[in-house]
Write a protein that holds these residues in place. Structure first.
Motif, PDB file in Angstrom:
ATOM      1  N   UNK A   1      -0.527  14.747  18.882  1.00  0.00           N
ATOM      2  CA  UNK A   1       0.698  14.018  19.228  1.00  0.00           C
ATOM      3  C   UNK A   1       1.623  13.975  18.025  1.00  0.00           C
ATOM      4  N   UNK A   2       2.842  14.375  18.246  1.00  0.00           N
ATOM      5  CA  UNK A   2       3.864  14.400  17.207  1.00  0.00           C
ATOM      6  C   UNK A   2       4.919  13.377  17.599  1.00  0.00           C
ATOM      7  N   UNK A   3       5.019  12.290  16.818  1.00  0.00           N
ATOM      8  CA  UNK A   3       5.994  11.281  17.225  1.00  0.00           C
ATOM      9  C   UNK A   3       6.967  10.971  16.099  1.00  0.00           C
ATOM     10  N   UNK A   4       8.117  10.436  16.485  1.00  0.00           N
ATOM     11  CA  UNK A   4       9.182  10.178  15.518  1.00  0.00           C
ATOM     12  C   UNK A   4       9.771   8.779  15.602  1.00  0.00           C
ATOM     13  N   UNK A   5       9.281   7.956  16.543  1.00  0.00           N
ATOM     14  CA  UNK A   5       9.825   6.610  16.652  1.00  0.00           C
ATOM     15  C   UNK A   5       8.818   5.700  17.360  1.00  0.00           C
ATOM     16  N   UNK A   6       8.697   4.465  16.866  1.00  0.00           N
ATOM     17  CA  UNK A   6       7.863   3.445  17.503  1.00  0.00           C
ATOM     18  C   UNK A   6       8.646   2.145  17.538  1.00  0.00           C
ATOM     19  N   UNK A   7       8.881   1.630  18.738  1.00  0.00           N
ATOM     20  CA  UNK A   7       9.781   0.484  18.892  1.00  0.00           C
ATOM     21  C   UNK A   7       9.115  -0.637  19.676  1.00  0.00           C
TER      22      UNK A   7
ATOM     23  N   UNK B   1      13.205 -11.711  19.773  1.00  0.00           N
ATOM     24  CA  UNK B   1      14.173 -10.957  20.539  1.00  0.00           C
ATOM     25  C   UNK B   1      14.741  -9.784  19.764  1.00  0.00           C
ATOM     26  N   UNK B   2      14.410  -9.698  18.484  1.00  0.00           N
ATOM     27  CA  UNK B   2      14.903  -8.595  17.671  1.00  0.00           C
ATOM     28  C   UNK B   2      14.130  -7.316  17.977  1.00  0.00           C
ATOM     29  N   UNK B   3      14.773  -6.202  17.764  1.00  0.00           N
ATOM     30  CA  UNK B   3      14.138  -4.900  17.947  1.00  0.00           C
ATOM     31  C   UNK B   3      13.556  -4.454  16.619  1.00  0.00           C
ATOM     32  N   UNK B   4      12.280  -4.121  16.637  1.00  0.00           N
ATOM     33  CA  UNK B   4      11.617  -3.574  15.446  1.00  0.00           C
ATOM     34  C   UNK B   4      11.335  -2.112  15.741  1.00  0.00           C
TER      35      UNK B   4
ATOM     36  N   UNK C   1       4.237  -1.426  21.849  1.00  0.00           N
ATOM     37  CA  UNK C   1       5.177  -0.475  21.270  1.00  0.00           C
ATOM     38  C   UNK C   1       5.448   0.664  22.239  1.00  0.00           C
ATOM     39  N   UNK C   2       6.706   1.080  22.249  1.00  0.00           N
ATOM     40  CA  UNK C   2       7.139   2.257  22.991  1.00  0.00           C
ATOM     41  C   UNK C   2       7.289   3.383  21.967  1.00  0.00           C
ATOM     42  N   UNK C   3       6.432   4.396  22.091  1.00  0.00           N
ATOM     43  CA  UNK C   3       6.411   5.478  21.110  1.00  0.00           C
ATOM     44  C   UNK C   3       7.015   6.726  21.729  1.00  0.00           C
ATOM     45  N   UNK C   4       7.975   7.317  21.029  1.00  0.00           N
ATOM     46  CA  UNK C   4       8.610   8.539  21.520  1.00  0.00           C
ATOM     47  C   UNK C   4       8.207   9.717  20.636  1.00  0.00           C
ATOM     48  N   UNK C   5       8.066  10.866  21.269  1.00  0.00           N
ATOM     49  CA  UNK C   5       7.668  12.056  20.536  1.00  0.00           C
ATOM     50  C   UNK C   5       7.332  13.182  21.488  1.00  0.00           C
ATOM     51  N   UNK C   6       6.299  13.928  21.144  1.00  0.00           N
ATOM     52  CA  UNK C   6       5.891  15.067  21.967  1.00  0.00           C
ATOM     53  C   UNK C   6       4.391  14.969  22.234  1.00  0.00           C
ATOM     54  N   UNK C   7       4.055  14.707  23.468  1.00  0.00           N
ATOM     55  CA  UNK C   7       2.658  14.544  23.848  1.00  0.00           C
ATOM     56  C   UNK C   7       2.408  15.273  25.156  1.00  0.00           C
ATOM     57  N   UNK C   8       2.091  16.590  25.071  1.00  0.00           N
ATOM     58  CA  UNK C   8       1.824  17.393  26.259  1.00  0.00           C
ATOM     59  C   UNK C   8       2.887  17.196  27.339  1.00  0.00           C
ATOM     60  N   UNK C   9       4.140  17.201  26.923  1.00  0.00           N
ATOM     61  CA  UNK C   9       5.222  17.056  27.886  1.00  0.00           C
ATOM     62  C   UNK C   9       5.624  15.620  28.140  1.00  0.00           C
TER      63      UNK C   9
ATOM     64  N   UNK D   1       7.359  12.534  26.866  1.00  0.00           N
ATOM     65  CA  UNK D   1       8.253  12.167  25.766  1.00  0.00           C
ATOM     66  C   UNK D   1       8.022  10.757  25.243  1.00  0.00           C
ATOM     67  N   UNK D   2       7.275   9.940  25.988  1.00  0.00           N
ATOM     68  CA  UNK D   2       7.097   8.545  25.584  1.00  0.00           C
ATOM     69  C   UNK D   2       5.739   8.028  26.072  1.00  0.00           C
ATOM     70  N   UNK D   3       5.071   7.261  25.221  1.00  0.00           N
ATOM     71  CA  UNK D   3       3.825   6.605  25.614  1.00  0.00           C
ATOM     72  C   UNK D   3       3.891   5.149  25.168  1.00  0.00           C
ATOM     73  N   UNK D   4       3.056   4.316  25.767  1.00  0.00           N
ATOM     74  CA  UNK D   4       3.006   2.896  25.423  1.00  0.00           C
ATOM     75  C   UNK D   4       1.651   2.556  24.802  1.00  0.00           C
ATOM     76  N   UNK D   5       1.688   1.859  23.695  1.00  0.00           N
ATOM     77  CA  UNK D   5       0.463   1.429  23.024  1.00  0.00           C
ATOM     78  C   UNK D   5       0.632  -0.020  22.573  1.00  0.00           C
ATOM     79  N   UNK D   6      -0.489  -0.696  22.422  1.00  0.00           N
ATOM     80  CA  UNK D   6      -0.463  -2.053  21.876  1.00  0.00           C
ATOM     81  C   UNK D   6      -1.100  -1.989  20.490  1.00  0.00           C
ATOM     82  N   UNK D   7      -0.381  -2.527  19.499  1.00  0.00           N
ATOM     83  CA  UNK D   7      -0.816  -2.418  18.118  1.00  0.00           C
ATOM     84  C   UNK D   7      -0.887  -3.783  17.436  1.00  0.00           C
ATOM     85  N   UNK D   8      -1.688  -3.824  16.385  1.00  0.00           N
ATOM     86  CA  UNK D   8      -1.730  -4.984  15.497  1.00  0.00           C
ATOM     87  C   UNK D   8      -2.164  -4.496  14.129  1.00  0.00           C
ATOM     88  N   UNK D   9      -1.747  -5.223  13.082  1.00  0.00           N
ATOM     89  CA  UNK D   9      -2.127  -4.879  11.710  1.00  0.00           C
ATOM     90  C   UNK D   9      -2.644  -6.121  10.998  1.00  0.00           C
TER      91      UNK D   9
END
Length: 227
Positions: A101-107, A113-116, A192-200, A202-210
């Motif tokens: 997976x090649x991605x370029x943005x995670x939002x 209410x702010x966009x990260x 997070x809404x992740x955009x990139x290139x994943x077998x056609x 353009x966008x996948x959804x994941x839940x993240x924490x750090x």
């Protein structure tokens, strides 16, 4: 004299016969031994100590059990790459890894209410068995590194990021403020809404924490069906 001559002739003949018999016996013994060796050589090869090498399992051989922890499993290690294209080729040619997976943005939308939104080049390299190396562009050249600033974080695959984030904090982990430019995310579970290139796709959804482990290590918790 005639009697003696005949007697000597008989003895001589007997001696020759005995010698011939001994020679013949030795020859036959050698022949049988050689035949036995050839027969054994043509039979099944001896098993090696490692049953995997011989293709057969020895009696009583027990395969080592793999210890699996309950809950998260390793998803990826994140590597800060100076030349991401060169690093991709290295893992492909050196270890047979494949681009996953090649991605370029995670939002995400923060509770305020702010966009990260994190923008940058990342590439997940499939190392097999569902494990990855995540290449993040923007690292230092190898000559400027001292070893401990190469790997960025370890990511664990979770069936519930929220549950394991809480468990980690209760076990001693510290919250981690993820800072990107002028944006701050406190590291708590977020979608997070992740955009990139994943077998056609353009966008996948994941839940993240750090969070940070008790030795200061950065830990990412990841929940998603496609990765």
């Amino acid at each position: 004299m005639e009697y003696i001559d005949k007697t000597m002739e008989i003895i001589k003949n007997k001696s020759l016969t005995r010698r011939h018999l001994l020679i013949g016996s030795s020859f036959l013994t050698g022949l049988v031994a050689s035949s036995t060796t050839l027969l054994n050589f043509g039979s099944k090869p001896a098993l090696s100590k490692d049953p995997q090498e011989s293709g057969e399992y020895l009696k009583g051989w027990k395969k080592k059990k793999i210890h699996r922890i309950e809950g998260p499993g390793l998803h990826h290690f994140a590597l800060l790459s100076y030349d991401i294209e060169a690093t991709i080729r290295f893992y492909e040619q050196g270890f047979g890894a494949r681009k996953r997976y090649d991605w370029n943005s995670a939002k995400t939308i923060l509770p305020t209410g702010e966009v990260f939104n994190v923008i940058g080049r990342l590439q997940l390299m499939d190392m097999g068995d569902g494990n990855y190396v995540e290449l993040i562009s923007g690292g230092k050249p190898a000559s400027d590194r001292v070893g401990y600033d190469v790997w960025n974080h370890i990511a664990l695959r979770c069936d519930s990021v929220d549950r394991y984030y809480e468990r980690a904090i209760n076990a001693g982990a510290k919250p981690y403020n993820f800072v990107y430019k002028d944006q701050i995310w406190d590291g708590r579970p977020a979608d997070f809404e992740v955009t990139g290139s994943f077998y056609g796709e353009p966008m996948i959804n994941v839940r993240l924490a750090y969070c940070r482990g008790i030795d200061g290590e950065l830990i990412e918790l990841l929940q998603g069906n496609l990765l």
